[in-house]
Design an enzyme around this catalytic site. Structure first.
Site, mmCIF file in Angstrom:
data_model
loop_
_atom_site.group_PDB
_atom_site.id
_atom_site.type_symbol
_atom_site.label_atom_id
_atom_site.label_comp_id
_atom_site.label_asym_id
_atom_site.label_seq_id
_atom_site.Cartn_x
_atom_site.Cartn_y
_atom_site.Cartn_z
ATOM 1 N N GLN A 174 0.851 -1.370 0.019
ATOM 2 C CA GLN A 174 0.244 -0.027 0.003
ATOM 3 C C GLN A 174 0.740 1.323 -0.001
ATOM 4 O O GLN A 174 0.877 2.003 -0.918
ATOM 5 C CB GLN A 174 -0.996 -0.036 1.209
ATOM 6 C CG GLN A 174 -1.950 -0.921 1.454
ATOM 7 C CD GLN A 174 -3.040 -0.759 2.314
ATOM 8 O OE1 GLN A 174 -3.788 0.054 2.261
ATOM 9 N NE2 GLN A 174 -2.922 -1.622 3.287
ATOM 10 N N VAL A 175 1.839 1.567 0.857
ATOM 11 C CA VAL A 175 2.518 2.598 1.055
ATOM 12 C C VAL A 175 3.470 2.543 -0.050
ATOM 13 O O VAL A 175 3.922 3.748 -0.803
ATOM 14 C CB VAL A 175 3.264 2.660 2.447
ATOM 15 C CG1 VAL A 175 4.267 3.770 2.311
ATOM 16 C CG2 VAL A 175 2.302 2.695 3.613
ATOM 17 N N LEU A 216 13.667 -9.627 0.320
ATOM 18 C CA LEU A 216 13.921 -9.330 1.871
ATOM 19 C C LEU A 216 14.231 -10.830 2.728
ATOM 20 O O LEU A 216 14.677 -10.513 4.086
ATOM 21 C CB LEU A 216 12.870 -8.664 2.705
ATOM 22 C CG LEU A 216 12.909 -7.192 2.412
ATOM 23 C CD1 LEU A 216 12.804 -6.483 0.946
ATOM 24 C CD2 LEU A 216 12.047 -6.426 3.496
ATOM 25 N N ALA A 252 7.633 -5.330 4.142
ATOM 26 C CA ALA A 252 7.450 -6.059 5.367
ATOM 27 C C ALA A 252 6.672 -7.336 5.161
ATOM 28 O O ALA A 252 6.057 -7.378 4.105
ATOM 29 C CB ALA A 252 6.848 -5.133 6.288
ATOM 30 N N TYR A 253 6.876 -8.275 6.122
ATOM 31 C CA TYR A 253 6.143 -9.314 6.207
ATOM 32 C C TYR A 253 4.808 -8.956 7.083
ATOM 33 O O TYR A 253 5.016 -8.691 8.409
ATOM 34 C CB TYR A 253 6.906 -10.477 6.981
ATOM 35 C CG TYR A 253 5.997 -11.940 7.010
ATOM 36 C CD1 TYR A 253 6.563 -12.953 6.481
ATOM 37 C CD2 TYR A 253 5.076 -11.916 8.150
ATOM 38 C CE1 TYR A 253 5.860 -14.130 6.512
ATOM 39 C CE2 TYR A 253 4.391 -13.203 8.187
ATOM 40 C CZ TYR A 253 4.749 -14.175 7.376
ATOM 41 O OH TYR A 253 4.196 -15.469 7.517
ATOM 42 N N THR A 262 5.058 -0.432 13.262
ATOM 43 C CA THR A 262 3.760 -0.572 13.651
ATOM 44 C C THR A 262 3.415 -0.237 15.265
ATOM 45 O O THR A 262 4.449 -0.384 15.963
ATOM 46 C CB THR A 262 3.233 -2.146 13.124
ATOM 47 O OG1 THR A 262 2.000 -2.400 13.454
ATOM 48 C CG2 THR A 262 4.343 -2.954 13.876
ATOM 49 N N TYR A 265 4.465 -11.152 15.034
ATOM 50 C CA TYR A 265 4.345 -9.838 14.002
ATOM 51 C C TYR A 265 5.106 -8.674 14.697
ATOM 52 O O TYR A 265 6.150 -8.230 14.075
ATOM 53 C CB TYR A 265 3.125 -9.645 13.274
ATOM 54 C CG TYR A 265 3.101 -8.238 12.689
ATOM 55 C CD1 TYR A 265 3.829 -8.084 11.503
ATOM 56 C CD2 TYR A 265 2.318 -7.232 13.202
ATOM 57 C CE1 TYR A 265 3.840 -6.975 10.765
ATOM 58 C CE2 TYR A 265 2.310 -6.049 12.361
ATOM 59 C CZ TYR A 265 3.181 -5.994 11.253
ATOM 60 O OH TYR A 265 3.034 -4.766 10.645
ATOM 61 N N TRP A 316 -3.341 0.861 11.174
ATOM 62 C CA TRP A 316 -4.541 0.802 10.549
ATOM 63 C C TRP A 316 -4.390 1.207 9.086
ATOM 64 O O TRP A 316 -5.436 2.147 8.837
ATOM 65 C CB TRP A 316 -5.753 1.187 11.180
ATOM 66 C CG TRP A 316 -5.785 0.875 12.638
ATOM 67 C CD1 TRP A 316 -5.135 -0.104 13.261
ATOM 68 C CD2 TRP A 316 -7.259 0.670 13.449
ATOM 69 N NE1 TRP A 316 -5.916 -0.240 14.602
ATOM 70 C CE2 TRP A 316 -6.948 0.076 14.798
ATOM 71 C CE3 TRP A 316 -8.268 1.344 13.325
ATOM 72 C CZ2 TRP A 316 -8.122 -0.008 15.447
ATOM 73 C CZ3 TRP A 316 -9.504 1.051 14.135
ATOM 74 C CH2 TRP A 316 -9.147 0.517 15.264
#
Length: 282
Positions: A11-12, A32, A55-56, A96, A120, A145
């Site tokens: 998304q980012v 990665l 990221a995972y 996060t 996570y 979120w």
């Protein structure tokens, strides 16, 4: 300014690709699960800064795939940060709210004690520790979120379910700030620029949308803006068990980010309107 981006389809990362001067690396160019390869890419880059937007993120799957989560979320960012530090390149990394245990109702500050509830969160915290220890110009941006017109996220899931159902039960005792991916991307770029000019701004920061809401109220706003008639019934987290435990309090104190970089918390309701407009154009 030329910026090397780890991530292409997330998304980012998708939003970062819209900025001038960026080179985005997908899984084909940057694996990665091979931290050494990521380190080598930074050692060879002609970019002026590096942003890790990869990221995972499979929170539940991470509970049974700890090794991969740790490599991708902890070892790879640590290697990236070390390579960036060796060349004095600013390194911005997205983290996060899951690094916190999620108790209480007070917004978490960057210097609050961490306590991840699952793999996570622990893997992301490991990445934070490695980045900090690397000693370079760095900015860790914790967010929460995330939503956008791309990929898998709560807003898109609600739109899909709302198109077929007239009633849904949604968790209402988890509180946080929905954050548009577009705003996170802009914040990362601004941080990278500032860190290039002033290494003293290095540190851990928070960034989330305002106002803080429950998932249930977030869903209500999604349906209202999308003109979908869906009745939302509040349920507790205990009524929706998942392999990984979710934090109940995901509120983030973002005042340090505003002070250091002049970045204000975005109104996620405006961000949602923009996402819906983008989806309607697609």
């Amino acid at each position: 300014m030329k910026v090397l981006i780890f991530g292409k389809t997330g998304q980012v990362a998708t939003e970062l690709a819209h900025f001038d001067g960026v080179t985005s690396l997908g899984r084909e160019e940057a694996d990665l699960t091979d931290p050494g390869a990521c380190e080598a890419l930074i050692a060879e880059t002609e970019a002026d800064a590096v942003i890790n937007a990869a990221a995972y993120t499979a929170v539940d799957k991470a509970e049974e795939d700890r090794e991969t989560a740790m490599i991708v979320n902890a070892m790879a960012p640590t290697a990236m940060a070390a390579a960036a530090a060796a060349r004095d390149l600013p390194f911005v990394h997205i983290s996060t709210d899951y690094v916190f245990e999620g108790g209480g109702t007070t917004p978490w500050r960057p210097d609050d004690t961490t306590g991840p509830l699952g793999v996570y969160g622990a893997s992301k915290l490991g990445g934070e520790h490695g980045i900090t220890a690397a000693g370079g110009r760095y900015g860790i941006l914790r967010t929460s979120w995330v939503f956008s017109a791309h990929g898998n996220n709560f807003a898109r899931t609600m739109l899909r379910l709302g198109a077929d159902r007239d009633a849904l039960t949604i968790v209402a005792d988890q509180i946080g700030g929905p954050t548009p991916a577009r705003d996170i991307a802009a914040a990362c770029m601004r941080m990278a620029t500032a860190l290039k000019e002033d290494a003293e701004k290095s540190g851990t920061y928070h960034f989330s949308g305002t106002p803080d809401v429950s998932w249930a109220d977030f869903a209500r706003e999604i349906f209202a803006q999308a003109s979908l008639s869906v009745a939302v019934t509040d349920i507790p987290t205990s009524a929706y068990p998942t392999p990984a435990q979710r934090p109940l309090n995901s509120r983030l104190d973002c005042s340090a980010t505003t002070s250091a970089f002049g970045i204000e918390r975005p109104d996620w309701r405006s961000g949602l309107a923009a996402v819906l407009a983008e989806l309607n154009r697609a």
